[in-house]
Structure formats: structure tokens, C-alpha cells
Design a protein around this motif. Sequence first.
Motif, mmCIF file in Angstrom:
data_model
loop_
_atom_site.group_PDB
_atom_site.id
_atom_site.type_symbol
_atom_site.label_atom_id
_atom_site.label_comp_id
_atom_site.label_asym_id
_atom_site.label_seq_id
_atom_site.Cartn_x
_atom_site.Cartn_y
_atom_site.Cartn_z
ATOM 1 N N PRO A 4 0.831 -1.204 0.000
ATOM 2 C CA PRO A 4 0.000 0.000 0.000
ATOM 3 C C PRO A 4 0.863 1.250 0.000
ATOM 4 O O PRO A 4 1.961 1.256 0.530
ATOM 5 C CB PRO A 4 -0.826 -0.111 1.280
ATOM 6 C CG PRO A 4 -0.211 -1.195 2.087
ATOM 7 C CD PRO A 4 0.681 -2.007 1.185
ATOM 8 N N ASP A 5 0.361 2.287 -0.636
ATOM 9 C CA ASP A 5 1.066 3.563 -0.633
ATOM 10 C C ASP A 5 1.009 4.154 0.768
ATOM 11 O O ASP A 5 -0.007 4.073 1.435
ATOM 12 C CB ASP A 5 0.412 4.549 -1.590
ATOM 13 C CG ASP A 5 0.473 4.097 -3.035
ATOM 14 O OD1 ASP A 5 -0.331 4.589 -3.816
ATOM 15 O OD2 ASP A 5 1.319 3.250 -3.369
ATOM 16 N N VAL A 12 -4.065 11.536 -0.669
ATOM 17 C CA VAL A 12 -4.676 10.459 -1.439
ATOM 18 C C VAL A 12 -5.953 10.960 -2.106
ATOM 19 O O VAL A 12 -6.177 10.747 -3.293
ATOM 20 C CB VAL A 12 -4.965 9.232 -0.537
ATOM 21 C CG1 VAL A 12 -5.874 8.248 -1.222
ATOM 22 C CG2 VAL A 12 -3.659 8.563 -0.128
ATOM 23 N N VAL A 41 -10.766 1.911 -1.093
ATOM 24 C CA VAL A 41 -9.787 2.306 -0.070
ATOM 25 C C VAL A 41 -9.271 1.065 0.651
ATOM 26 O O VAL A 41 -8.063 0.894 0.858
ATOM 27 C CB VAL A 41 -10.399 3.324 0.913
ATOM 28 C CG1 VAL A 41 -9.483 3.568 2.102
ATOM 29 C CG2 VAL A 41 -10.705 4.637 0.199
ATOM 30 N N SER A 44 -6.993 -1.193 -1.508
ATOM 31 C CA SER A 44 -5.682 -0.572 -1.640
ATOM 32 C C SER A 44 -4.896 -0.697 -0.336
ATOM 33 O O SER A 44 -3.714 -1.061 -0.347
ATOM 34 C CB SER A 44 -5.816 0.897 -2.040
ATOM 35 O OG SER A 44 -4.541 1.491 -2.148
ATOM 36 N N THR A 50 -1.993 -0.425 -5.629
ATOM 37 C CA THR A 50 -1.551 0.827 -5.016
ATOM 38 C C THR A 50 -2.589 1.908 -5.280
ATOM 39 O O THR A 50 -3.425 1.779 -6.190
ATOM 40 C CB THR A 50 -0.201 1.295 -5.585
ATOM 41 O OG1 THR A 50 -0.373 1.657 -6.953
ATOM 42 C CG2 THR A 50 0.868 0.218 -5.443
ATOM 43 N N TRP A 51 -2.519 2.972 -4.493
ATOM 44 C CA TRP A 51 -3.454 4.072 -4.715
ATOM 45 C C TRP A 51 -3.185 4.735 -6.055
ATOM 46 O O TRP A 51 -4.099 5.194 -6.734
ATOM 47 C CB TRP A 51 -3.388 5.064 -3.557
ATOM 48 C CG TRP A 51 -4.613 5.915 -3.541
ATOM 49 C CD1 TRP A 51 -4.703 7.234 -3.856
ATOM 50 C CD2 TRP A 51 -5.954 5.501 -3.227
ATOM 51 N NE1 TRP A 51 -6.000 7.666 -3.760
ATOM 52 C CE2 TRP A 51 -6.801 6.621 -3.367
ATOM 53 C CE3 TRP A 51 -6.528 4.287 -2.837
ATOM 54 C CZ2 TRP A 51 -8.161 6.580 -3.139
ATOM 55 C CZ3 TRP A 51 -7.885 4.236 -2.602
ATOM 56 C CH2 TRP A 51 -8.692 5.378 -2.757
ATOM 57 N N TRP A 54 -4.953 2.766 -8.558
ATOM 58 C CA TRP A 54 -6.375 3.046 -8.473
ATOM 59 C C TRP A 54 -6.719 4.375 -9.143
ATOM 60 O O TRP A 54 -7.643 4.455 -9.940
ATOM 61 C CB TRP A 54 -6.842 3.047 -7.014
ATOM 62 C CG TRP A 54 -8.199 3.647 -6.910
ATOM 63 C CD1 TRP A 54 -8.536 4.817 -6.328
ATOM 64 C CD2 TRP A 54 -9.395 3.141 -7.495
ATOM 65 N NE1 TRP A 54 -9.879 5.074 -6.513
ATOM 66 C CE2 TRP A 54 -10.423 4.051 -7.226
ATOM 67 C CE3 TRP A 54 -9.706 2.009 -8.240
ATOM 68 C CZ2 TRP A 54 -11.737 3.870 -7.650
ATOM 69 C CZ3 TRP A 54 -11.014 1.823 -8.670
ATOM 70 C CH2 TRP A 54 -12.008 2.747 -8.360
#
Length: 132
Positions: A4-5, A12, A41, A44, A50-51, A54
Motif C-alpha cells: 500500500p502507498d 490520497v 480504499v 488498496s 496501489t493508490w 487506483w
Amino acid sequence: MSQPDCVPPSIVLAELPRLPPDEQGPVFAEPWQAQAFALAVRLSAQGHFTWKEWAAALAAELKAAEDRGQPDDGSQYYVHWLAALEKLSVAKGLADSAALHERKEAWADAYRHTPHGQPVELAAGHRGSKHG
């Protein structure tokens, strides 16, 4: 799975294309919109994508709609959000397109057969189907 970021939530949200906000955060006109938002959310955060992946998927979906002559005026934002989430989930192996189609058809059928004012529910046979 992707890591995950590690990006603060305010940044975000700022990365998302045209997210309908107010002073306190995202705005949802219907409960399903909040559920779709939360699912993206959560997936992710769990490292399924990853965001940035997305945000790119959502931007591509919004661009595709615009290219089809259906630019988003905000009223269809979460329809595009859901379409992007479905495509990314299939691409990442989290869901299968046939199962998604089957589930959508089951919900549409349940909607068509539910009396006005009553909650829409799937028939017992659909709840336990092999596609969940």
C-alpha cells in the motif's frame, strides 16, 4: 500483492480525479457510493493495488466515458468509480468478470421483482452461489 502507498489521506483524496467533496471530505448521494469508495480504499490498504494504480484506473474510466461522449458532470462519478473498481479487481485477479456479471443480473432481477418501498434482497439461491 502490491505494497500500500504510505500517503496521508488528504493527499490520497487530492490524487483522485474530480472527487465530489465538501468541506469535510467526499460526498455521497447514495449508500452504495460510500460502499464502493470504502471498498476501493480497503483493497488498496490491503495491498491488492496501489493508490496510484487506483487513481490511474479511475482516470482511465473517466476518460473513456468522455471519449464516448459521456463527460461526467458529477452525477455519474460513482458509476465510473464502480466500473473502474470492477475492471481493476478483474485485472488483479480479485474477481472474475463472469461472476460480476452474474451478480449484477441477480441484483437487477431482485430489483425488478421487489415491491415498491421494500428493501431489495437477493433470493436465497443467489446468496450461496459459487460466485458468492
